[in-house]
Design an enzyme around this catalytic site. Structure first.
Site, PDB file in Angstrom:
ATOM      1  N   GLY A  58       0.483  -2.842   6.480  1.00  0.00           N
ATOM      2  CA  GLY A  58       0.724  -2.384   5.121  1.00  0.00           C
ATOM      3  C   GLY A  58       0.344  -3.454   4.112  1.00  0.00           C
ATOM      4  N   CYS A  59       0.199  -3.024   2.868  1.00  0.00           N
ATOM      5  CA  CYS A  59      -0.270  -3.955   1.848  1.00  0.00           C
ATOM      6  C   CYS A  59       0.796  -5.005   1.519  1.00  0.00           C
ATOM      7  CB  CYS A  59      -0.685  -3.201   0.594  1.00  0.00           C
ATOM      8  SG  CYS A  59       0.547  -2.040  -0.014  1.00  0.00           S
ATOM      9  N   PHE A  60       2.039  -4.591   1.331  1.00  0.00           N
ATOM     10  CA  PHE A  60       3.093  -5.576   1.056  1.00  0.00           C
ATOM     11  C   PHE A  60       3.279  -6.530   2.241  1.00  0.00           C
ATOM     12  CE2 PHE A  60       4.774  -2.400  -2.140  1.00  0.00           C
ATOM     13  CZ  PHE A  60       4.655  -3.220  -3.250  1.00  0.00           C
TER      14      PHE A  60
END
Lengths: 338, 338, 338, 338
Positions: free
Chosen positions: C150-152
């Site tokens: 995921g990006c986070f």
């Protein structure tokens, strides 16, 4: 591998030129100069370059040293500054691509009127080639000095030339242009502070923009009539891009399909001009970060509406400069910019 | 009708103060001064004022003339400049509301350390009142000199004070704050150009922001423990607003409902603090162009998360200044700001 | 030349993947599928692709046909959708890089709790490799199924892992993250309309974001202590980028220079992690449109502050996917993404 | 105190109407209706209203109940919906201000062509008054049904009417308009997502915008010639504001000073039209959040350039509606909007 020097490396156009040349398979950046307090690695100024480019950015121009091992000199400098520097490199036998307006206008009187300064190297104005690749490719191939076009003129000329060439339109052209903010450069300014520009929109230099004579010079070459230009630039709260909305009167009734064909034919072998189908218009996001100029056309009665979109820092500056560079050195014209 | 003078009328806070006072039923702007090339009608500088305000904006301060027919002097000036001017007005018997930090810190040594300048009117530091209305209303009523709070401290203190007062949290506070760009003022700058800020986000002055001592001074008054503050400001590509995300450790387990009640009770009669239900958080758009400070709370284990939203130019500057003005002159506290 | 299929080609991550692969010397896009009304050339959907890519984008997945002449299948699909499709390709002997969360969490119970759905292909969860290249390169080389992070988590894990590995910090981690809007995807929405997001800033899913278990899973592997994570995401009015501000308590006093060295050593051979000097922090514009994760560090007393910046669509999605692809097929890891 | 009902309270225009009426000394909001899942306090939908307005927003229209204690009904509804509802209120003896286009066009055929629907209450079209206050004040005073003007027409008509009235310009008008995004309304949409609009700029509905007939209807009344209109709207990445750049050909040579005087004379007693000096142009920030229409003029040869700026939600919608309301009820025309 051709060796490149960039003078004015820290403005928006200079930075974009670095970005493009990093991807260029036949170019190597060897000299960087900018108006900075003291020389330092370019990636101290632009941390995004960490690990990508490790060249020192000098704060003084040593023409002889630069000329010694550069194949091309890009001058990403403001108007009035380039003409202090370009002649030195030309005299040292180097080829120069100049981003400023200093060598664009063949009529020096016009230049001096619009830029409010005496021209101090008129001898080079004559031999300089206006670097709009789609119009002057042959001259560019052998040019020593390229006057890289202004951002507004690039889109406006490309959108208009085909119709003038075919003598399809009246000589009165209205150009309602909208530009992103990077076109104004990276200098301290109150008017261009974020809080001044954001959530605002305005016209500026209404019928008084210094790019006007450049547009007329290039377009007049296609027209038997004496052209007039109403040019109203507007400032859009976005970083990049110019959308030019052009209004012209047709001399005779033609269909929008014919009009599209006129433009398609004019640019039939051009890698960087894309013509949309009738009544379909380009947006900034179609061209941003690319060297394309996209064009859309509509006709209502005898009113012709042409919209052109470019990225002001790419096709309107650094990308077109690299396109010129590719042409000058006999490389594939799209290297590094597609 | 009370007569108002604004010194520093052309910065963002000064402009906002004009906007607010135009709607204030008991205030009339009679003097405007700013650092401009030459005096001119204020609506030449701000065309939005055409037809609304016709006062001349002077480029020099004539203290005696201003004092003669002003009931209150607002100094919307940068740090270090206010203290050159405030004493003159005070000596002339006028009441002053100062937007700068010059009279906020009771500990002059702290001031001199953070603002890197000698304080030249220490005699007024002592009598000045820190103008956070919710905490110092009584002192404000009779104050001659109000030190209007900084934008970051306003939200941070209001969100934290209730928990410290009840001795509910450990003394280590983390403040992760995000501000709109107008907080940086209207001065020529490269770093704050539209193209630098737009599509960017960054932390700045990490644990090194000059608002830190002000926050600690006000909060320490509520705490038996010696407080420490980790303050990381960030710059958001928007014009207005500060969202402060605060992280504190609870000393004992309480429910989020209890926590909400603590804050609601603390601000039960306050017109400008709104507390959200448990686990609901304010956004910038809830408070923009208003004098409200909105607060939301969540608890996870013993970690307390408090988020406060204000408009940095209103509750964080000009609105709070008017709130102070209303209190000082015995007016309804919400006049002109609700 | 490796043949690539992209399922979910019209979301932001899918579009970015196309952009990257166009520059990849060893990859050729041969299949595109998206949830569209009817099949059409991809450059009808994305006019910026005119002249660059001429592949048909299908509106249905024909697994067999796609599998026949693809070397790799990228699933740029939402959570819950990928697990309906990935197994088919795996059973047909294809390698899959999945952008969704469906195969990231080894603990299926956690997955089902956070994503509120039953997992229907648990047999592949076990063999899937979490595609954070800097941590799992060896496993990625031989993986059939990559769960692209995921990006986070990408920024948060990279910034934290070195300190946990050296057992330098307490197990309570605060992650105050700020993301651009493209992270929310390209679906019709009122909350994400321009006029809702612009000039606004807010926290959302406070301590309730589905990326939390993924961060904990990866970080727990480095820690002897049981970790806790306070994760507060915020929405920034910009298109791209995530800035993660992390707060951790040091177990013992170390200098910021030692802290910087810990991270530099951890990533000493990594092409895509750049560590700033002590007390210098990355901004979004340093990493936008790049696959870099830039990290800056400061220490105040025993409080450690680490800031990581990535482009959520590149290192946080499509760029990292291509990095995984390069590793899987034994290519130079930086191909197409530097 | 006049009692107000707002149907369509949660769109951008409805929300702005609430904002304005809160400051109106003679109006009280008593009924709110919107298309929402279930009735709730309006300040649950708009938290900025907490402490300011506590009215329930209903999700169904009970015409009789609303009519019973309302003096005026504002319909802030989309085109096609208003005409289902307005007649009921009119028949109950109520006065109505309609934000939609349903009663603007006197030629029902034109309406049905542009809005692609049959008009179902043609009997009210005839008596409706086009609520451009500067042109129709007398009729507005006694009107039962106001067709509040569109946002584009407001600026375009105000900027053009004075020149047509004096028969100074040729009948071919070019309107190059640029609008903020709130004009498109608050409905779920992919095209209007933040990431689609931000950093983009485009023309849309080129010569095909439904506001065209409305502009022509109003302007034709001033002209002996049959008018033609070329109208190209563009979308600007900002929340509010419309800048209209108009191009007209003068029939005879006049100076820009004469042109400015023509407009000043036309609007000499108007509180909400401000004319700039010759060659000076308004910006969006001069009018945002205000009910002003600011106009600037330039002449080059016989080409007339007029630029008008308004806030689309105020003078282009809710503010003008309140101006109409003030006129209808014999109040000071500027109440609540200056």
């Amino acid at each position: 591998m051709l060796k490149v020097a960039i003078i004015g490396a820290t403005g928006y156009a200079g930075e974009e030129l670095i970005r493009i040349l990093l991807r260029h398979p036949d170019a190597e950046i060897v000299h960087l100069v900018a108006k900075i307090e003291q020389s330092c690695p370019i990636n101290d100024i632009f941390p995004w370059l960490k690990g990508l480019l490790d060249v020192e950015c000098k704060n003084e121009i040593n023409e002889e040293e630069i000329a010694k091992n550069s194949d091309i000199i890009f001058l990403a400098l403001p108007h009035r500054v380039s003409m202090q520097i370009a002649p030195d490199f030309l005299k040292l036998g180097k080829r120069v691509i100049d981003f400023s307006a200093d060598y664009r206008l063949k009529d020096v009187t016009e230049y001096e009127k619009w830029y409010e300064v005496s021209h101090n190297s008129q001898e080079f104005v004559k031999e300089s080639v206006y670097g709009l690749c789609e119009l002057h490719r042959k001259d560019i191939q052998k040019a020593r000095l390229i006057a890289n076009p202004g951002c507004f003129p690039t889109g406006a000329i490309l959108a208009t030339a085909p119709f003038l060439k075919e003598q399809l339109v009246e000589p009165d052209i209205i150009l309602d242009a909208k530009t992103g903010v990077s076109g104004a450069g990276r200098k301290p300014s109150t008017a261009l502070l974020f809080s001044e520009v954001n959530e605002n929109f305005k016209a500026y230099k209404v019928c008084d923009h210094q790019h006007s004579p450049e547009i007329l010079q290039e377009l007049q070459a296609f027209s038997k009539d004496k052209l007039s230009l109403i040019f109203v630039p507007h400032l859009v709260p976005m970083n990049r891009g110019i959308l030019s909305t052009l209004y012209m009167k047709l001399k005779k009734n033609i269909s929008v399909f014919e009009a599209v064909d006129v433009v398609k034919k004019f640019y039939q072998d051009e890698p960087f001009v894309r013509v949309r189908p009738a009544d379909v218009f380009p947006e900034i996001k179609d061209v941003v970060h690319s060297n394309f100029c996209d064009i859309g056309i509509k006709i209502v009665d005898k009113q012709l509406i042409v919209i052109a979109a470019i990225d002001n820092l790419v096709k309107g500056a650094a990308g077109q400069a690299v396109q010129n560079f590719n042409i000058m050195f006999g490389l594939d014209e799209t290297l590094g910019i597609i």
